[in-house]
Design a protein around this motif. Structure first.
Motif, PDB file in Angstrom:
ATOM      1  N   LEU B  45      54.797  54.725  67.414  1.00 23.79           N
ATOM      2  CA  LEU B  45      55.619  53.616  67.911  1.00 23.79           C
ATOM      3  C   LEU B  45      57.103  53.837  67.619  1.00 23.79           C
ATOM      4  O   LEU B  45      57.949  53.495  68.444  1.00 23.79           O
ATOM      5  N   ILE B  46      57.406  54.436  66.460  1.00 27.68           N
ATOM      6  CA  ILE B  46      58.814  54.717  66.143  1.00 27.68           C
ATOM      7  C   ILE B  46      59.379  55.731  67.142  1.00 27.68           C
ATOM      8  O   ILE B  46      60.461  55.537  67.701  1.00 27.68           O
ATOM      9  N   LEU B  47      58.593  56.805  67.416  1.00 24.15           N
ATOM     10  CA  LEU B  47      59.061  57.818  68.375  1.00 24.15           C
ATOM     11  C   LEU B  47      59.240  57.214  69.760  1.00 24.15           C
ATOM     12  O   LEU B  47      60.222  57.500  70.450  1.00 24.15           O
ATOM     13  N   ALA B  48      58.281  56.330  70.173  1.00 26.48           N
ATOM     14  CA  ALA B  48      58.398  55.685  71.486  1.00 26.48           C
ATOM     15  C   ALA B  48      59.651  54.814  71.530  1.00 26.48           C
ATOM     16  O   ALA B  48      60.378  54.798  72.537  1.00 26.48           O
ATOM     17  N   SER B  49      59.931  54.109  70.414  1.00 26.10           N
ATOM     18  CA  SER B  49      61.122  53.250  70.386  1.00 26.10           C
ATOM     19  C   SER B  49      62.408  54.067  70.505  1.00 26.10           C
ATOM     20  O   SER B  49      63.348  53.663  71.199  1.00 26.10           O
ATOM     21  N   ILE B  50      62.423  55.237  69.832  1.00 21.74           N
ATOM     22  CA  ILE B  50      63.607  56.099  69.935  1.00 21.74           C
ATOM     23  C   ILE B  50      63.792  56.549  71.386  1.00 21.74           C
ATOM     24  O   ILE B  50      64.894  56.502  71.936  1.00 21.74           O
ATOM     25  N   LYS B  51      62.673  56.942  72.034  1.00 25.66           N
ATOM     26  CA  LYS B  51      62.759  57.394  73.426  1.00 25.66           C
ATOM     27  C   LYS B  51      63.260  56.282  74.339  1.00 25.66           C
ATOM     28  O   LYS B  51      64.125  56.503  75.190  1.00 25.66           O
ATOM     29  N   VAL B  52      62.726  55.069  74.134  1.00 27.34           N
ATOM     30  CA  VAL B  52      63.151  53.930  74.959  1.00 27.34           C
ATOM     31  C   VAL B  52      64.641  53.665  74.769  1.00 27.34           C
ATOM     32  O   VAL B  52      65.379  53.430  75.737  1.00 27.34           O
ATOM     33  N   THR B  53      65.117  53.748  73.507  1.00 26.45           N
ATOM     34  CA  THR B  53      66.538  53.519  73.246  1.00 26.45           C
ATOM     35  C   THR B  53      67.393  54.560  73.965  1.00 26.45           C
ATOM     36  O   THR B  53      68.430  54.234  74.547  1.00 26.45           O
ATOM     37  N   ILE B  54      66.936  55.825  73.953  1.00 28.65           N
ATOM     38  CA  ILE B  54      67.698  56.884  74.630  1.00 28.65           C
ATOM     39  C   ILE B  54      67.754  56.629  76.136  1.00 28.65           C
ATOM     40  O   ILE B  54      68.821  56.749  76.754  1.00 28.65           O
ATOM     41  N   VAL B  55      66.602  56.246  76.735  1.00 19.99           N
ATOM     42  CA  VAL B  55      66.593  55.965  78.181  1.00 19.99           C
ATOM     43  C   VAL B  55      67.533  54.804  78.499  1.00 19.99           C
ATOM     44  O   VAL B  55      68.334  54.868  79.433  1.00 19.99           O
ATOM     45  N   LEU B  56      67.465  53.735  77.694  1.00 15.37           N
ATOM     46  CA  LEU B  56      68.330  52.571  77.931  1.00 15.37           C
ATOM     47  C   LEU B  56      69.804  52.953  77.813  1.00 15.37           C
ATOM     48  O   LEU B  56      70.631  52.570  78.640  1.00 15.37           O
TER      49      LEU B  56
END
Lengths: 206, 94
Positions: B45-56
């Motif tokens: 979940l932490i890795l997914a959150s980092i990815k989402v932040t980068i996309v945003l």
């Protein structure tokens, strides 16, 4: 002179509000999927063993392939915006076309994935499904609901980007006016964002 | 409808962002294969959150948007986190 400046100014506001409206819509989308994520999380903590067992049925390779496909398509749609801003019309059309091809690849993968599961009679309401423990029925129900709703968004995003591509080609979207393309790209990125969470939740955490 | 003084992201930036996202995806898949037990979910979940932040930030151009929009997006994600926290508190202590 004053009049033309005034017009320029109000047009600028329009572009910003148009984008703001898109973001407000994306927020509602976030909560639409967010609700399902919460149901998933609660059910997973309630039926941990069943969820673990059912998740093993999912093919990590297909899930990972679709993750890469969506990430690359997110980049091509972002690049198409760069292209239109730099007056590279044909490049912009080409990049959106690649995005649409990747959307197609995603859907074909999904077709094989769902098709395989349905051939094993793992779909809501099947005789096989009725014999499974309650938690596994829950997992597959959520799996079909979440990936199905997501796939619907891929299809809608594809239609939206097709319209954008046609408008670039006809010149309605150009270096000066590209709000629709920006909003179409934002929608496509949302599709990617949701998948970024769906992939680990459904495929990886077993 | 005219778009003014918008930031133009270079192709190079887009490539770099994609590369980072693919690396994070690989890390999350490898991490799951290592069977870290209780930490697996948290790590994923932490890795997914980092990815989402980068996309945003980069693909969705939030880095180059005005402060109001950035605050709104941040606020909505915060609201979402609060909704999840309240749901779980309710679920575990009922």
């Amino acid at each position: 002179m004053t009049t033309s400046e005034h017009i320029e100014h109000s047009e600028h506001i329009d572009s910003d509000t148009g984008k703001l409206g898109m973001w407000l819509f994306l927020f509602t989308e976030l909560f639409l999927f967010g609700g399902l994520f919460i149901v998933y999380a609660v059910m997973r903590s309630k039926y941990a063993a069943d969820f673990h067992h059912a998740a093993l049925e999912l093919n990590v390779l297909i899930g990972a392939t679709n993750t890469v496909v969506l990430l690359v398509s997110s980049m091509t749609v972002a690049m198409s915006l760069t292209a239109i801003q730099q007056k590279q019309k044909n490049l912009a059309i080409g990049l959106i076309f690649i995005t649409l091809i990747l959307a197609g690849v995603f859907m074909v993968n999904k077709y094989f994935e769902w098709g395989h599961k349905i051939s094993l009679h793992l779909y809501p309401g099947s005789e096989v499904m009725k014999t499974l423990p309650h938690g596994e029925i829950m997992f597959f129900g959520l799996y079909y609901m979440m990936t199905g709703l997501h796939a619907l968004h891929v299809i809608i995003g594809g239609i939206l980007l097709t319209i954008v591509m046609m408008r670039i080609s006809s010149g309605k979207i150009n270096q000066e006016h590209y709000l629709l393309q920006e909003n179409g790209a934002l929608y496509w990125h949302l599709v990617d964002l949701i998948w970024i969470f769906l992939f680990p939740l459904l495929y990886l955490i077993t | 409808m005219k778009n003014h003084d918008n930031h133009i992201s270079s192709y190079m930036l887009n490539w770099t962002v994609l590369l980072v996202l693919l690396m994070l995806t690989t890390i999350s898949i490898l991490a799951i294969k290592m069977h870290l037990g209780a930490y697996t979910v948290a790590l994923a979940l932490i890795l997914a959150s980092i990815k989402v932040t980068i996309v945003l930030t980069y693909f969705m151009h939030l880095k180059f948007e005005n402060t109001m929009l950035r605050l709104m997006v941040g606020g909505v994600f915060l609201l979402f986190a609060i909704v999840i926290a309240i749901t779980f508190t309710d679920y575990y202590f009922r």
